[in-house]
Write a protein that holds these residues in place. Structure first.
Motif, PDB file in Angstrom:
ATOM      1  N   ASP A  30      37.034  33.018  41.311  1.00  0.00           N
ATOM      2  CA  ASP A  30      36.187  33.947  42.019  1.00  0.00           C
ATOM      3  C   ASP A  30      34.624  33.831  42.203  1.00  0.00           C
ATOM      4  N   ARG A  31      34.181  33.221  41.270  1.00  0.00           N
ATOM      5  CA  ARG A  31      32.679  32.751  41.024  1.00  0.00           C
ATOM      6  C   ARG A  31      32.594  31.376  41.777  1.00  0.00           C
ATOM      7  N   GLY A  32      33.618  30.687  42.277  1.00  0.00           N
ATOM      8  CA  GLY A  32      33.404  29.411  43.077  1.00  0.00           C
ATOM      9  C   GLY A  32      33.322  28.053  42.251  1.00  0.00           C
ATOM     10  N   TYR A  33      33.522  28.441  41.029  1.00  0.00           N
ATOM     11  CA  TYR A  33      33.604  27.164  40.173  1.00  0.00           C
ATOM     12  C   TYR A  33      34.681  26.199  40.609  1.00  0.00           C
ATOM     13  N   HIS A  34      34.590  24.800  40.206  1.00  0.00           N
ATOM     14  CA  HIS A  34      35.449  24.047  40.350  1.00  0.00           C
ATOM     15  C   HIS A  34      36.116  23.644  38.937  1.00  0.00           C
ATOM     16  N   ILE A  35      37.211  23.860  38.624  1.00  0.00           N
ATOM     17  CA  ILE A  35      37.914  24.201  37.470  1.00  0.00           C
ATOM     18  C   ILE A  35      38.794  22.928  37.337  1.00  0.00           C
ATOM     19  N   HIS A  36      38.800  22.552  35.687  1.00  0.00           N
ATOM     20  CA  HIS A  36      39.856  21.516  35.171  1.00  0.00           C
ATOM     21  C   HIS A  36      40.423  22.258  33.955  1.00  0.00           C
ATOM     22  N   ILE A  37      41.853  22.286  34.100  1.00  0.00           N
ATOM     23  CA  ILE A  37      42.533  23.159  33.187  1.00  0.00           C
ATOM     24  C   ILE A  37      43.238  21.779  32.384  1.00  0.00           C
ATOM     25  N   HIS A  38      43.079  21.668  31.045  1.00  0.00           N
ATOM     26  CA  HIS A  38      43.368  20.593  30.194  1.00  0.00           C
ATOM     27  C   HIS A  38      44.476  21.247  29.367  1.00  0.00           C
ATOM     28  N   THR A  39      45.578  20.615  29.512  1.00  0.00           N
ATOM     29  CA  THR A  39      46.581  21.241  28.556  1.00  0.00           C
ATOM     30  C   THR A  39      47.195  19.824  27.539  1.00  0.00           C
ATOM     31  N   ASP A  40      48.313  20.374  26.640  1.00  0.00           N
ATOM     32  CA  ASP A  40      48.720  19.461  25.827  1.00  0.00           C
ATOM     33  C   ASP A  40      49.921  18.596  26.225  1.00  0.00           C
TER      34      ASP A  40
END
Length: 139
Positions: A30-40
């Motif tokens: 919602d804030r406009g960030y580009h996001i990388h979600i790192h999982t296991d």
């Protein structure tokens, strides 16, 4: 220097952590960030992928697992290091991502599982000892 926030949920299971990650991802999106979600693992990545489609009946968060990603603002991966710097890293892994310092912000997602808390405390101390700006939220 990366701003790091620790989000600690009340539950002691993976589903609770994944749901918390969805909430954090929604705010960042919602804030406009580009996001990388790192999982296991790929299994966790797929579980998060499924949950992001359904966790909120009133919102839609476009995302992709890295093997299917084009130019999505949210990428999920367990074994991929982004080639470009990104705005926001969400760490669902129980290890410190080696590439975390390339991000403007990072969220560490923890729950009440003893191993998750213990390893989270070690990462907190690591970041603190190196002068990172840390925030802590008990949810």
């Amino acid at each position: 220097m990366t701003e790091i926030s620790f989000y600690v949920g009340k539950q002691d299971n993976l589903h609770g952590r994944l749901f918390l990650a969805c909430r954090v991802a929604q705010k960042a999106y919602d804030r406009g960030y580009h996001i990388h979600i790192h999982t296991d693992s790929l299994i966790t990545s797929r579980q998060l992928d499924d949950l992001l489609w359904s966790f909120s009946p009133t919102s839609f968060i476009p995302h992709a697992i890295i093997e299917n990603a084009d130019k999505e603002r949210i990428i999920i991966s367990h074994d991929y290091e982004p080639h470009e710097d990104c705005d926001y890293l969400i760490n669902l892994s129980n290890e410190q991502p080696k590439f975390f310092s390339r991000f403007t912000k990072m969220a560490e997602i923890l729950d009440q599982t003893p191993d998750i808390l213990t390893d989270g405390r070690k990462r907190y101390a690591y970041y603190r000892d190196r002068g990172y700006n840390l925030q802590y939220y008990q949810l």
